[in-house]
Design a protein around this motif. Structure first.
Motif, PDB file in Angstrom:
ATOM      1  N   LEU A  10      -4.706   2.774  -1.990  1.00 20.90           N
ATOM      2  CA  LEU A  10      -5.032   2.210  -3.294  1.00 20.90           C
ATOM      3  C   LEU A  10      -5.144   3.348  -4.283  1.00 20.90           C
ATOM      4  O   LEU A  10      -5.952   4.258  -4.099  1.00 20.90           O
ATOM      5  N   GLU A  11      -4.303   3.311  -5.316  1.00 21.86           N
ATOM      6  CA  GLU A  11      -4.296   4.311  -6.375  1.00 21.86           C
ATOM      7  C   GLU A  11      -4.670   3.640  -7.688  1.00 21.86           C
ATOM      8  O   GLU A  11      -4.298   2.480  -7.916  1.00 21.86           O
ATOM      9  N   PRO A  12      -5.387   4.347  -8.570  1.00 28.35           N
ATOM     10  CA  PRO A  12      -5.648   3.770  -9.890  1.00 28.35           C
ATOM     11  C   PRO A  12      -4.331   3.313 -10.527  1.00 28.35           C
ATOM     12  O   PRO A  12      -3.353   4.058 -10.562  1.00 28.35           O
ATOM     13  N   LEU A  13      -4.303   2.081 -10.973  1.00 30.19           N
ATOM     14  CA  LEU A  13      -3.093   1.490 -11.543  1.00 30.19           C
ATOM     15  C   LEU A  13      -2.664   2.247 -12.796  1.00 30.19           C
ATOM     16  O   LEU A  13      -3.488   2.631 -13.615  1.00 30.19           O
ATOM     17  N   GLY A  14      -1.351   2.439 -12.946  1.00 29.99           N
ATOM     18  CA  GLY A  14      -0.822   3.097 -14.129  1.00 29.99           C
ATOM     19  C   GLY A  14       0.634   2.748 -14.349  1.00 29.99           C
ATOM     20  O   GLY A  14       1.267   2.071 -13.528  1.00 29.99           O
ATOM     21  N   GLY A  15       1.168   3.226 -15.450  1.00 36.84           N
ATOM     22  CA  GLY A  15       2.561   2.964 -15.783  1.00 36.84           C
ATOM     23  C   GLY A  15       3.535   3.467 -14.749  1.00 36.84           C
ATOM     24  O   GLY A  15       4.641   2.922 -14.613  1.00 36.84           O
ATOM     25  N   VAL A  16       3.143   4.473 -13.978  1.00 35.26           N
ATOM     26  CA  VAL A  16       4.009   5.025 -12.946  1.00 35.26           C
ATOM     27  C   VAL A  16       4.350   3.987 -11.870  1.00 35.26           C
ATOM     28  O   VAL A  16       5.354   4.113 -11.178  1.00 35.26           O
ATOM     29  N   HIS A  17       3.549   2.939 -11.776  1.00 35.39           N
ATOM     30  CA  HIS A  17       3.777   1.909 -10.762  1.00 35.39           C
ATOM     31  C   HIS A  17       4.636   0.750 -11.257  1.00 35.39           C
ATOM     32  O   HIS A  17       4.991  -0.137 -10.485  1.00 35.39           O
ATOM     33  N   ALA A  18       4.965   0.731 -12.531  1.00 35.62           N
ATOM     34  CA  ALA A  18       5.591  -0.441 -13.145  1.00 35.62           C
ATOM     35  C   ALA A  18       6.919  -0.824 -12.487  1.00 35.62           C
ATOM     36  O   ALA A  18       7.164  -2.004 -12.212  1.00 35.62           O
ATOM     37  N   GLU A  19       7.772   0.133 -12.218  1.00 34.55           N
ATOM     38  CA  GLU A  19       9.089  -0.195 -11.660  1.00 34.55           C
ATOM     39  C   GLU A  19       8.956  -0.850 -10.290  1.00 34.55           C
ATOM     40  O   GLU A  19       9.592  -1.878 -10.006  1.00 34.55           O
ATOM     41  N   ASP A  20       8.122  -0.271  -9.421  1.00 31.57           N
ATOM     42  CA  ASP A  20       7.907  -0.866  -8.099  1.00 31.57           C
ATOM     43  C   ASP A  20       7.319  -2.266  -8.226  1.00 31.57           C
ATOM     44  O   ASP A  20       7.701  -3.184  -7.494  1.00 31.57           O
ATOM     45  N   LEU A  21       6.363  -2.438  -9.130  1.00 35.50           N
ATOM     46  CA  LEU A  21       5.702  -3.734  -9.268  1.00 35.50           C
ATOM     47  C   LEU A  21       6.632  -4.792  -9.844  1.00 35.50           C
ATOM     48  O   LEU A  21       6.528  -5.971  -9.489  1.00 35.50           O
ATOM     49  N   ARG A  22       7.562  -4.393 -10.716  1.00 33.43           N
ATOM     50  CA  ARG A  22       8.552  -5.349 -11.215  1.00 33.43           C
ATOM     51  C   ARG A  22       9.391  -5.880 -10.052  1.00 33.43           C
ATOM     52  O   ARG A  22       9.674  -7.072  -9.968  1.00 33.43           O
ATOM     53  N   ALA A  23       9.786  -4.992  -9.147  1.00 34.82           N
ATOM     54  CA  ALA A  23      10.567  -5.423  -7.981  1.00 34.82           C
ATOM     55  C   ALA A  23       9.732  -6.337  -7.082  1.00 34.82           C
ATOM     56  O   ALA A  23      10.228  -7.367  -6.598  1.00 34.82           O
ATOM     57  N   ALA A  24       8.457  -5.990  -6.867  1.00 33.49           N
ATOM     58  CA  ALA A  24       7.589  -6.814  -6.022  1.00 33.49           C
ATOM     59  C   ALA A  24       7.361  -8.188  -6.639  1.00 33.49           C
ATOM     60  O   ALA A  24       7.395  -9.211  -5.945  1.00 33.49           O
ATOM     61  N   ALA A  25       7.147  -8.239  -7.950  1.00 36.90           N
ATOM     62  CA  ALA A  25       6.919  -9.517  -8.627  1.00 36.90           C
ATOM     63  C   ALA A  25       8.170 -10.384  -8.596  1.00 36.90           C
ATOM     64  O   ALA A  25       8.086 -11.614  -8.528  1.00 36.90           O
ATOM     65  N   GLY A  26       9.325  -9.762  -8.631  1.00 33.92           N
ATOM     66  CA  GLY A  26      10.581 -10.499  -8.601  1.00 33.92           C
ATOM     67  C   GLY A  26      10.813 -11.245  -7.304  1.00 33.92           C
ATOM     68  O   GLY A  26      11.580 -12.209  -7.253  1.00 33.92           O
ATOM     69  N   ASP A  27      10.133 -10.816  -6.230  1.00 35.57           N
ATOM     70  CA  ASP A  27      10.268 -11.469  -4.934  1.00 35.57           C
ATOM     71  C   ASP A  27       9.475 -12.774  -4.840  1.00 35.57           C
ATOM     72  O   ASP A  27       9.645 -13.539  -3.903  1.00 35.57           O
ATOM     73  N   LEU A  28       8.570 -12.993  -5.784  1.00 31.94           N
ATOM     74  CA  LEU A  28       7.591 -14.067  -5.626  1.00 31.94           C
ATOM     75  C   LEU A  28       7.989 -15.390  -6.253  1.00 31.94           C
ATOM     76  O   LEU A  28       7.566 -16.436  -5.781  1.00 31.94           O
ATOM     77  N   GLY A  29       8.742 -15.366  -7.331  1.00 32.24           N
ATOM     78  CA  GLY A  29       8.938 -16.594  -8.081  1.00 32.24           C
ATOM     79  C   GLY A  29       7.643 -16.934  -8.812  1.00 32.24           C
ATOM     80  O   GLY A  29       6.684 -16.170  -8.789  1.00 32.24           O
ATOM     81  N   ARG A  30       7.586 -18.064  -9.442  1.00 32.93           N
ATOM     82  CA  ARG A  30       6.383 -18.451 -10.186  1.00 32.93           C
ATOM     83  C   ARG A  30       5.519 -19.368  -9.340  1.00 32.93           C
ATOM     84  O   ARG A  30       6.021 -20.266  -8.670  1.00 32.93           O
ATOM     85  N   ILE A  31       4.235 -19.115  -9.347  1.00 33.29           N
ATOM     86  CA  ILE A  31       3.278 -19.919  -8.599  1.00 33.29           C
ATOM     87  C   ILE A  31       2.414 -20.631  -9.632  1.00 33.29           C
ATOM     88  O   ILE A  31       1.650 -19.984 -10.352  1.00 33.29           O
ATOM     89  N   TRP A  32       2.512 -21.924  -9.710  1.00 32.43           N
ATOM     90  CA  TRP A  32       1.917 -22.655 -10.836  1.00 32.43           C
ATOM     91  C   TRP A  32       0.405 -22.530 -10.914  1.00 32.43           C
ATOM     92  O   TRP A  32      -0.174 -22.592 -11.991  1.00 32.43           O
TER      93      TRP A  32
END
Length: 197
Positions: free
Chosen positions: A15-37
């Motif tokens: 667990l690392e303090p969240l920052g902009g450096v994580h944005a690219e990885d998190l965009r890819a991770a979020a893309g795997d999920l679809g929308r959860i209502w």
């Protein structure tokens, strides 16, 4: 905010303090999920930057990026929030993990880290979790964790899509933590051995 700058790591996750450096990885991770209502806090890939900005700009959240050590990248977010140092309790949550990080011990690993921090380093006596009453995946995970269901706050929150949420409350208390910790450590160790880490 208490604990925001802390880096924590075990055999599965860091667990690392969240920052902009994580944005690219998190965009890819979020893309795997679809929308959860029924989950407001899981962003679309396009919403990741706004979520990071919101969390970093808030005095209420201590957010971490969840790093899957085997994959070597950020796969989600978790937070400590509503911290009450006087009464020694907090809420844990605002957690989301990409699809590939689910069901493989990452959630157990991150919960072990953040709960150890709450109970053993900060000296808290209570850690609380809230989730949508319809979020059966989260409810089952909290029950498997060893958290106790305390009740439901009916019509507690209006969601971004206009629906009204009933929030289920679960908690772990300081004297319950040693038992919960043993269970989490066993799950992390089992996953580590299974993966050959």
């Amino acid at each position: 905010m208490t604990g925001h700058s802390v880096v924590m790591e075990n055999a599965l996750v860091r667990l690392e303090p969240l920052g902009g450096v994580h944005a690219e990885d998190l965009r890819a991770a979020a893309g795997d999920l679809g929308r959860i209502w029924y989950v407001d806090h899981v962003p679309s890939p396009e919403g990741v930057a706004a979520q990071i900005e919101f969390l970093l700009g808030s005095d209420n959240y201590a957010p971490w990026a969840v790093i899957d050590l085997a994959a070597g990248r950020a796969v989600g977010v978790t937070c400590m929030y509503n911290i009450d140092e006087h009464n020694r309790h907090c809420e844990l949550g605002y957690t989301w993990l990409g699809a590939e990080a689910q069901g493989n011990g990452i959630n157990a690993g991150l919960k072990l880290l953040v709960l150890t921090h709450a109970f053993e380093e900060l000296g808290f006596i209570r850690a609380e979790f809230r989730c949508h009453s319809m979020n059966w995946q989260s409810r089952r995970a909290l029950e498997k964790l060893g958290a106790t269901y305390e009740g439901t706050l009916r019509r507690q929150r209006i969601m971004s899509n206009g629906t009204v949420r009933d929030s289920c409350i679960y908690s772990i208390l300081d004297y319950e933590w040693p038992t919960v910790k043993c269970g989490l450590e066993a799950r992390v160790e089992k996953t580590r051995h299974r993966s050959g880490a």
